[in-house]
Design a protein around this motif. Structure first.
Motif, PDB file in Angstrom:
ATOM      1  N   THR A  53       0.824  -1.214   0.000  1.00 14.47           N
ATOM      2  CA  THR A  53       0.000   0.000   0.000  1.00 14.47           C
ATOM      3  C   THR A  53       0.859   1.265   0.000  1.00 14.47           C
ATOM      4  OG1 THR A  53      -0.184   0.050   2.418  1.00 14.47           O
ATOM      5  CG2 THR A  53      -1.930  -1.117   1.181  1.00 14.47           C
ATOM      6  N   HIS A  54       2.018   1.211   0.687  1.00 13.98           N
ATOM      7  CA  HIS A  54       2.893   2.390   0.752  1.00 13.98           C
ATOM      8  C   HIS A  54       4.268   1.976   1.243  1.00 13.98           C
ATOM      9  CE1 HIS A  54       1.385   2.205   4.881  1.00 13.98           C
ATOM     10  NE2 HIS A  54       2.272   3.098   5.261  1.00 13.98           N
ATOM     11  N   HIS A  55       5.196   2.927   1.259  1.00 17.41           N
ATOM     12  CA  HIS A  55       6.616   2.585   1.372  1.00 17.41           C
ATOM     13  C   HIS A  55       7.130   2.419   2.793  1.00 17.41           C
ATOM     14  CE1 HIS A  55       8.084   6.555   2.754  1.00 17.41           C
ATOM     15  NE2 HIS A  55       7.072   7.050   2.052  1.00 17.41           N
ATOM     16  N   HIS A  56       6.332   2.617   3.813  1.00 17.80           N
ATOM     17  CA  HIS A  56       6.868   2.527   5.177  1.00 17.80           C
ATOM     18  C   HIS A  56       7.377   1.105   5.484  1.00 17.80           C
ATOM     19  CE1 HIS A  56       4.528   6.357   6.514  1.00 17.80           C
ATOM     20  NE2 HIS A  56       5.686   6.637   5.966  1.00 17.80           N
ATOM     21  N   GLY A  57       8.438   1.075   6.275  1.00 15.81           N
ATOM     22  CA  GLY A  57       9.115  -0.184   6.560  1.00 15.81           C
ATOM     23  C   GLY A  57       8.232  -1.249   7.179  1.00 15.81           C
ATOM     24  N   ASP A  58       7.272  -0.840   7.998  1.00 13.98           N
ATOM     25  CA  ASP A  58       6.415  -1.838   8.642  1.00 13.98           C
ATOM     26  C   ASP A  58       5.404  -2.435   7.646  1.00 13.98           C
ATOM     27  OD1 ASP A  58       5.194   0.839   8.869  1.00 13.98           O
ATOM     28  OD2 ASP A  58       3.610  -0.139  10.030  1.00 13.98           O
ATOM     29  N   HIS A  59       5.456  -1.971   6.391  1.00 19.88           N
ATOM     30  CA  HIS A  59       4.575  -2.518   5.337  1.00 19.88           C
ATOM     31  C   HIS A  59       5.345  -3.247   4.240  1.00 19.88           C
ATOM     32  CE1 HIS A  59       0.989  -0.390   6.904  1.00 19.88           C
ATOM     33  NE2 HIS A  59       1.967   0.267   7.498  1.00 19.88           N
ATOM     34  N   ILE A  60       6.605  -2.846   4.002  1.00 25.01           N
ATOM     35  CA  ILE A  60       7.363  -3.466   2.902  1.00 25.01           C
ATOM     36  C   ILE A  60       8.688  -4.082   3.346  1.00 25.01           C
ATOM     37  CG2 ILE A  60       6.375  -1.980   1.102  1.00 25.01           C
ATOM     38  CD1 ILE A  60       9.449  -0.708   1.356  1.00 25.01           C
ATOM     39  N   GLY A 111      -1.998  10.978   1.244  1.00 27.44           N
ATOM     40  CA  GLY A 111      -2.243  11.705   2.493  1.00 27.44           C
ATOM     41  C   GLY A 111      -1.273  11.222   3.561  1.00 27.44           C
ATOM     42  N   HIS A 112      -1.382   9.946   3.936  1.00 28.26           N
ATOM     43  CA  HIS A 112      -0.416   9.359   4.874  1.00 28.26           C
ATOM     44  C   HIS A 112       0.962   9.376   4.210  1.00 28.26           C
ATOM     45  CE1 HIS A 112       1.110   6.704   8.007  1.00 28.26           C
ATOM     46  NE2 HIS A 112       1.486   5.827   7.100  1.00 28.26           N
ATOM     47  N   THR A 113       1.007   8.874   2.971  1.00 32.66           N
ATOM     48  CA  THR A 113       2.189   9.050   2.117  1.00 32.66           C
ATOM     49  C   THR A 113       1.718   9.571   0.767  1.00 32.66           C
ATOM     50  OG1 THR A 113       2.124   6.780   1.271  1.00 32.66           O
ATOM     51  CG2 THR A 113       3.481   7.188   3.244  1.00 32.66           C
ATOM     52  N   GLY A 133      -4.196  -0.201   4.030  1.00 29.21           N
ATOM     53  CA  GLY A 133      -2.926   0.167   4.674  1.00 29.21           C
ATOM     54  C   GLY A 133      -3.118   1.088   5.856  1.00 29.21           C
ATOM     55  N   ASP A 134      -2.481   2.250   5.804  1.00 29.71           N
ATOM     56  CA  ASP A 134      -2.532   3.215   6.903  1.00 29.71           C
ATOM     57  C   ASP A 134      -3.370   4.445   6.534  1.00 29.71           C
ATOM     58  OD1 ASP A 134      -0.876   1.515   8.264  1.00 29.71           O
ATOM     59  OD2 ASP A 134       0.880   2.832   8.246  1.00 29.71           O
ATOM     60  N   THR A 135      -4.390   4.258   5.694  1.00 28.37           N
ATOM     61  CA  THR A 135      -5.256   5.393   5.353  1.00 28.37           C
ATOM     62  C   THR A 135      -6.451   5.445   6.295  1.00 28.37           C
ATOM     63  OG1 THR A 135      -4.506   5.421   3.076  1.00 28.37           O
ATOM     64  CG2 THR A 135      -6.647   6.452   3.511  1.00 28.37           C
TER      65      THR A 135
HETATM   66 ZN    ZN Z   1       2.564   3.888   7.320  1.00 24.87          ZN
END
Ligand code: ZN
Ligand code: FE
Length: 260
Positions: A53-60, A111-113, A133-135
């Motif tokens: 969903t986005h590039h943050h480490g806890d997701h990828i 928005g979040h990223t 994701g984190d939206t």
């Molecule tokens: Zn995030």
């Protein structure tokens, strides 16, 4: 083809979602490789796709290791710097994962990223499902790290118009803490009061509070309720004047939550 959806826990409060059918599996937001590799070993499922969903480490953070051991297409935001993406997406696309019988509409939800995506499967399960994701969270929304309040409000508005029964698979178990804020925004919201009790019971039993549903969020999530009189009033108190529009109301509530 029925597709089963499972949660793998990661870190303190992340969920990595697995969609599986007939011995094939796709994973969404593999922040940590270990639970995914353990799952694939245990189940014998073949990995058919990774979605980010986005590039943050806890997701990828686990994607490279998972894909090194189990090569598969890697879908993710074109606008973000993520190593190894084979299918860059910007929103508006339709992607089909034939191995598990799933088609997603890709939604741009910045928005979040900057490049945050949501994956909406209208025919997943009985009522449709969205991986966001984190939206959108249970009773909350992600922080604005890279986007503006106007972008995030528009992104949340895209999710808000999905059919009410749509299941919302967000990436964190934040619902209980978010509800403490929701009740501060709307002390008289009976649906929030009931949800606080339901969520407390679930957490005592160590059950996940997600997936949630769009209809539940519309009744209880202050970040989708910019039109509700109590939310408008709370925003007016923070701002010192009535919010001019939905974006200003949303921004005031988000700003309050940052310091709550
Ligand atoms: Zn995030
Ligand atoms: Fe996250």
């Amino acid at each position: 083809m029925t597709t089963e959806i499972l949660a793998l826990k990661a870190f303190d409060d992340n969920y990595i979602w697995v969609l599986r059918s007939a011995g094939q599996a796709a994973v969404v937001d593999p922040g940590d490789a270990t639970p995914v590799l353990d799952y694939l070993q245990r189940s014998g499922d073949r990995l058919c796709a990774v979605l980010a969903t986005h590039h943050h480490g806890d997701h990828i953070g686990g994607a490279a290791e998972v894909l090194a051991r189990h090569p598969a297409p890697f879908y993710g935001p074109a606008a973000e710097d993520i190593e190894g993406i084979t299918h860059p997406l910007s929103g508006g696309e339709r992607i089909t994962l034939p191995e598990i019988g799933v088609t997603f509409e890709v939604l741009a939800v910045p928005g979040h990223t900057r490049g945050h995506l949501a994956y909406y499967g209208p025919s997943l399960g009985a009522t449709g499902a969205v991986f966001c994701g984190d939206t959108l969270f249970g009773a909350g929304c992600g922080r604005l790290f890279e986007g503006t309040p106007a972008q995030m409000q528009a992104s949340l508005a895209k999710l808000a118009v999905l059919p009410a029964p749509t299941f919302v698979y967000c990436a964190h178990e934040y619902t209980q803490a978010n509800l403490r804020f929701a009740i501060a925004v709307e002390p008289a919201n009976a649906a929030v009061q009931r949800r606080i009790e339901d969520v407390a019971a679930a957490r005592i039993a160590d059950q996940a509070t997600v997936p949630t549903q769009i209809g539940v969020e519309l009744e209880t999530n202050p970040f989708l309720r910019w039109d509700a009189p109590a939310v408008q009033a709370a925003a007016a108190t923070r701002l010192g004047h009535a919010p001019a529009d939905a974006v200003e109301a949303f921004a005031a509530i988000r700003e309050w939550k940052n310091r709550f």
